[in-house]
Write a protein that holds these residues in place. Structure first.
Motif, PDB file in Angstrom:
ATOM      1  N   VAL A 370     -27.731  15.729  16.018  1.00 53.55           N
ATOM      2  CA  VAL A 370     -29.178  15.736  15.778  1.00 53.55           C
ATOM      3  C   VAL A 370     -29.519  16.781  14.725  1.00 53.55           C
ATOM      4  O   VAL A 370     -30.274  16.518  13.779  1.00 53.55           O
ATOM      5  CB  VAL A 370     -29.953  16.023  17.086  1.00 53.55           C
ATOM      6  CG1 VAL A 370     -31.448  16.155  16.799  1.00 53.55           C
ATOM      7  CG2 VAL A 370     -29.709  14.932  18.114  1.00 53.55           C
ATOM      8  N   ALA A 371     -28.944  17.987  14.869  1.00 48.84           N
ATOM      9  CA  ALA A 371     -29.191  19.050  13.902  1.00 48.84           C
ATOM     10  C   ALA A 371     -28.704  18.634  12.516  1.00 48.84           C
ATOM     11  O   ALA A 371     -29.388  18.866  11.503  1.00 48.84           O
ATOM     12  CB  ALA A 371     -28.507  20.337  14.350  1.00 48.84           C
ATOM     13  N   GLY A 372     -27.527  18.010  12.440  1.00 43.12           N
ATOM     14  CA  GLY A 372     -26.997  17.555  11.163  1.00 43.12           C
ATOM     15  C   GLY A 372     -27.869  16.481  10.529  1.00 43.12           C
ATOM     16  O   GLY A 372     -28.057  16.459   9.306  1.00 43.12           O
ATOM     17  N   TYR A 373     -28.414  15.600  11.336  1.00 43.85           N
ATOM     18  CA  TYR A 373     -29.296  14.530  10.857  1.00 43.85           C
ATOM     19  C   TYR A 373     -30.549  15.124  10.209  1.00 43.85           C
ATOM     20  O   TYR A 373     -30.926  14.749   9.089  1.00 43.85           O
ATOM     21  CB  TYR A 373     -29.666  13.641  12.043  1.00 43.85           C
ATOM     22  CG  TYR A 373     -30.549  12.455  11.737  1.00 43.85           C
ATOM     23  CD1 TYR A 373     -30.010  11.193  11.518  1.00 43.85           C
ATOM     24  CD2 TYR A 373     -31.933  12.580  11.705  1.00 43.85           C
ATOM     25  CE1 TYR A 373     -30.816  10.089  11.264  1.00 43.85           C
ATOM     26  CE2 TYR A 373     -32.762  11.486  11.461  1.00 43.85           C
ATOM     27  CZ  TYR A 373     -32.190  10.245  11.236  1.00 43.85           C
ATOM     28  OH  TYR A 373     -33.007   9.163  10.996  1.00 43.85           O
ATOM     29  N   LEU A 374     -31.191  16.078  10.904  1.00 44.62           N
ATOM     30  CA  LEU A 374     -32.396  16.692  10.361  1.00 44.62           C
ATOM     31  C   LEU A 374     -32.094  17.461   9.079  1.00 44.62           C
ATOM     32  O   LEU A 374     -32.874  17.427   8.119  1.00 44.62           O
ATOM     33  CB  LEU A 374     -33.018  17.632  11.400  1.00 44.62           C
ATOM     34  CG  LEU A 374     -33.585  16.981  12.662  1.00 44.62           C
ATOM     35  CD1 LEU A 374     -34.040  18.055  13.648  1.00 44.62           C
ATOM     36  CD2 LEU A 374     -34.746  16.060  12.336  1.00 44.62           C
ATOM     37  N   ALA A 375     -30.960  18.173   9.055  1.00 43.23           N
ATOM     38  CA  ALA A 375     -30.607  18.955   7.877  1.00 43.23           C
ATOM     39  C   ALA A 375     -30.240  18.059   6.689  1.00 43.23           C
ATOM     40  O   ALA A 375     -30.640  18.327   5.552  1.00 43.23           O
ATOM     41  CB  ALA A 375     -29.449  19.889   8.201  1.00 43.23           C
ATOM     42  N   THR A 376     -29.512  16.993   6.947  1.00 45.17           N
ATOM     43  CA  THR A 376     -29.062  16.107   5.875  1.00 45.17           C
ATOM     44  C   THR A 376     -30.237  15.456   5.149  1.00 45.17           C
ATOM     45  O   THR A 376     -30.258  15.364   3.911  1.00 45.17           O
ATOM     46  CB  THR A 376     -28.135  15.008   6.440  1.00 45.17           C
ATOM     47  OG1 THR A 376     -26.979  15.626   7.021  1.00 45.17           O
ATOM     48  CG2 THR A 376     -27.692  14.040   5.342  1.00 45.17           C
ATOM     49  N   TYR A 377     -31.217  15.020   5.921  1.00 42.87           N
ATOM     50  CA  TYR A 377     -32.344  14.292   5.328  1.00 42.87           C
ATOM     51  C   TYR A 377     -33.598  15.157   5.178  1.00 42.87           C
ATOM     52  O   TYR A 377     -34.669  14.639   4.867  1.00 42.87           O
ATOM     53  CB  TYR A 377     -32.647  13.048   6.167  1.00 42.87           C
ATOM     54  CG  TYR A 377     -31.476  12.095   6.245  1.00 42.87           C
ATOM     55  CD1 TYR A 377     -31.043  11.421   5.106  1.00 42.87           C
ATOM     56  CD2 TYR A 377     -30.780  11.904   7.433  1.00 42.87           C
ATOM     57  CE1 TYR A 377     -29.951  10.562   5.158  1.00 42.87           C
ATOM     58  CE2 TYR A 377     -29.696  11.045   7.498  1.00 42.87           C
ATOM     59  CZ  TYR A 377     -29.280  10.378   6.353  1.00 42.87           C
ATOM     60  OH  TYR A 377     -28.201   9.533   6.402  1.00 42.87           O
ATOM     61  N   ASN A 378     -33.475  16.471   5.394  1.00 43.64           N
ATOM     62  CA  ASN A 378     -34.596  17.410   5.214  1.00 43.64           C
ATOM     63  C   ASN A 378     -35.831  16.983   6.009  1.00 43.64           C
ATOM     64  O   ASN A 378     -36.944  16.918   5.482  1.00 43.64           O
ATOM     65  CB  ASN A 378     -34.952  17.545   3.725  1.00 43.64           C
ATOM     66  CG  ASN A 378     -33.805  18.079   2.906  1.00 43.64           C
ATOM     67  OD1 ASN A 378     -33.149  19.039   3.305  1.00 43.64           O
ATOM     68  ND2 ASN A 378     -33.535  17.462   1.772  1.00 43.64           N
ATOM     69  N   LEU A 379     -35.627  16.721   7.287  1.00 42.56           N
ATOM     70  CA  LEU A 379     -36.697  16.228   8.148  1.00 42.56           C
ATOM     71  C   LEU A 379     -37.150  17.299   9.126  1.00 42.56           C
ATOM     72  O   LEU A 379     -36.395  18.206   9.474  1.00 42.56           O
ATOM     73  CB  LEU A 379     -36.214  15.003   8.938  1.00 42.56           C
ATOM     74  CG  LEU A 379     -35.740  13.801   8.117  1.00 42.56           C
ATOM     75  CD1 LEU A 379     -35.166  12.732   9.049  1.00 42.56           C
ATOM     76  CD2 LEU A 379     -36.890  13.226   7.297  1.00 42.56           C
ATOM     77  N   VAL A 380     -38.393  17.194   9.581  1.00 42.93           N
ATOM     78  CA  VAL A 380     -38.882  18.052  10.666  1.00 42.93           C
ATOM     79  C   VAL A 380     -38.967  17.285  11.979  1.00 42.93           C
ATOM     80  O   VAL A 380     -39.238  17.869  13.028  1.00 42.93           O
ATOM     81  CB  VAL A 380     -40.253  18.667  10.325  1.00 42.93           C
ATOM     82  CG1 VAL A 380     -40.141  19.611   9.165  1.00 42.93           C
ATOM     83  CG2 VAL A 380     -41.298  17.591  10.055  1.00 42.93           C
TER      84      VAL A 380
END
Length: 439
Positions: A370-380
């Protein structure tokens, strides 16, 4: 210490900014430390509890204060960044004196402490608490209900006695403007007795906001001291994911009893969240993201985003789904980010600008992914969807950070090292004792 006034009521010091000699802010005053003395002598003021960056609390001896006027406190520049720990002989003025029931020595009337004042002896460096502002209820020598008066310290008795039901109205008044996270930090540093009294005095919504910011041990302690009916009301006022996190710390029998006392529509999403493993997308998500149908307009979306009760992370995007709009929704179609809403005309349908290019998360996605997903796509925030394509909720970056940071991050602060290096050192002694000749 220089001061523009000969007497200072201590409630006026709550939140006062603390500066070093260069004008750089060190922190803010959160309490005043005093020590009671025998024989009815006024308590001696030892110093201040100052909250510095990272919500760390340190002790600032009063001998290190050069000026206290115009709503600010100026120090000598030497500050010991060691965490403040209250000694048995010390009293926190705001935390422990306000709202006490004491007695007027002359009449024996019971009165409530509204505030206390400190002043400096012209002949000495010491500051003492010499005045007490009190309020008396109906009857007795004071004629009107709620009449107040200010008396000498020696004119009252009862400060040295432990009080079971102290109340917290006046203490809360001094912290009325604090954000929930800052008020939570105040509660964390109070005694268990005062924590329970303050929690009892807060309304359900305010207490819910504060509980969400407290360490788990404090949450469980406070919830356990509330009547079960009120505990259920407070859980209803919390975000479902935070309520589920708190309930997961309780025995299953207690969980079920409180869930049964909650309204069914409020308990249902909490029950769903409790079914997921804690460190997964399902366990982290909130069940109350912004959800719109594809025929809603950009104007509709912006109206929902403007809701002041939403966190910035939740307000950063809207999720577009087929009806029903309550989670679990109809088929998930995609997301529209806040910046896109600002670029398109208000009459544009959100279904026409939806971003459907990102694969949503499944509820069993582990925290690291989940953390990697948010970081990869620059999401909040990210959607969580079940195997049938229904939106279950959304994981926001603040919830992920809560679980990635060390367990005691709320207590230790995240910038202690930086704070310590920027504010100087007060020597090796506790609370800077070596430099101040002890307390």
């Amino acid at each position: 210490m220089a001061s523009g006034t000969s007497r200072i009521f201590i409630s006026h010091l709550s939140g006062v900014a603390v500066f070093d000699p260069n004008g750089d802010q060190v922190g803010r005053v959160r309490d005043v430390v005093a020590t009671l003395r025998p024989g009815g002598r006024p308590p001696r003021v030892l110093g201040f509890v100052v909250e510095v960056v990272g919500r760390r609390r340190i002790f600032l001896p009063i001998t290190r204060v050069t000026s206290l006027e115009s709503g600010e406190l100026i120090t000598t520049g030497l500050v010991n960044m060691r965490r403040f720990e209250q000694r048995p002989t010390e009293t926190l003025v705001l935390g422990e004196m306000l709202d006490r029931k004491v007695r007027l020595a002359e009449t024996g009337d019971e009165v409530t402490v509204l505030d206390v004042a400190m002043s400096r002896s012209p002949q000495r460096r010491d500051w003492e608490i010499d005045k007490v502002a009190v309020q008396r209820g109906r009857g007795g020598a004071l004629r009107r209900r709620g009449e107040t008066l200010t008396v000498e310290w020696s004119a009252v008795s009862g400060f040295s006695l432990e009080e079971k039901d102290q109340g917290a109205a006046n203490l809360l008044a001094t912290f009325e403007q604090l954000r929930p996270a800052d008020l939570a930090n105040v509660l964390h540093h109070l005694s268990a007795k005062r924590r329970a009294e303050v929690a009892a005095a807060l309304d359900d919504d305010r207490l819910a906001d504060v509980l969400e910011e407290l360490p788990e041990d404090d949450q469980v302690e406070i919830l356990g001291k509330l009547k079960e009916e009120r505990a259920a009301d407070v859980l209803e006022a919390m975000d479902p994911d935070d309520a589920a996190d708190l309930l997961s710390e309780l025995p299953e029998s207690d969980q079920e009893r409180l869930l049964t006392l909650m309204r069914p529509q409020e308990a249902a999403p909490v029950r769903r969240l409790l079914a997921y493993e804690e460190r997964t997308a399902g366990g982290l998500m909130t069940t109350e993201p912004i959800v719109l149908r594809p025929d809603a307009t950009v104007a509709d979306a912006l109206a929902r985003v403007r809701n002041q009760d939403l966190s910035p992370a939740l307000a950063g995007q809207v999720f577009v789904c087929r009806p029903p709009e309550e989670t679990p929704t109809g088929r998930y179609l995609g997301v529209v980010h806040f910046q896109r809403l600002l670029r398109d005309p208000p009459f544009t349908l959100v279904g026409a600008i939806v971003d459907d290019g990102l694969q949503p998360l499944s509820p069993d996605t582990p925290l690291s992914e989940v953390a990697g997903y948010l970081a990869t796509y620059n999401l909040v925030g990210a959607p969580v969807v079940d195997e049938y394509g229904h939106l279950l909720g959304a994981v926001t970056v603040d919830d992920v950070l809560d679980h990635l940071l060390p367990e005691d991050w709320r207590e230790s602060g995240t910038h202690d090292t930086a704070a310590s290096s920027s504010a100087g050192s007060g020597g090796p002694g506790r609370h800077g004792e070596a430099a101040d000749g002890g307390r």
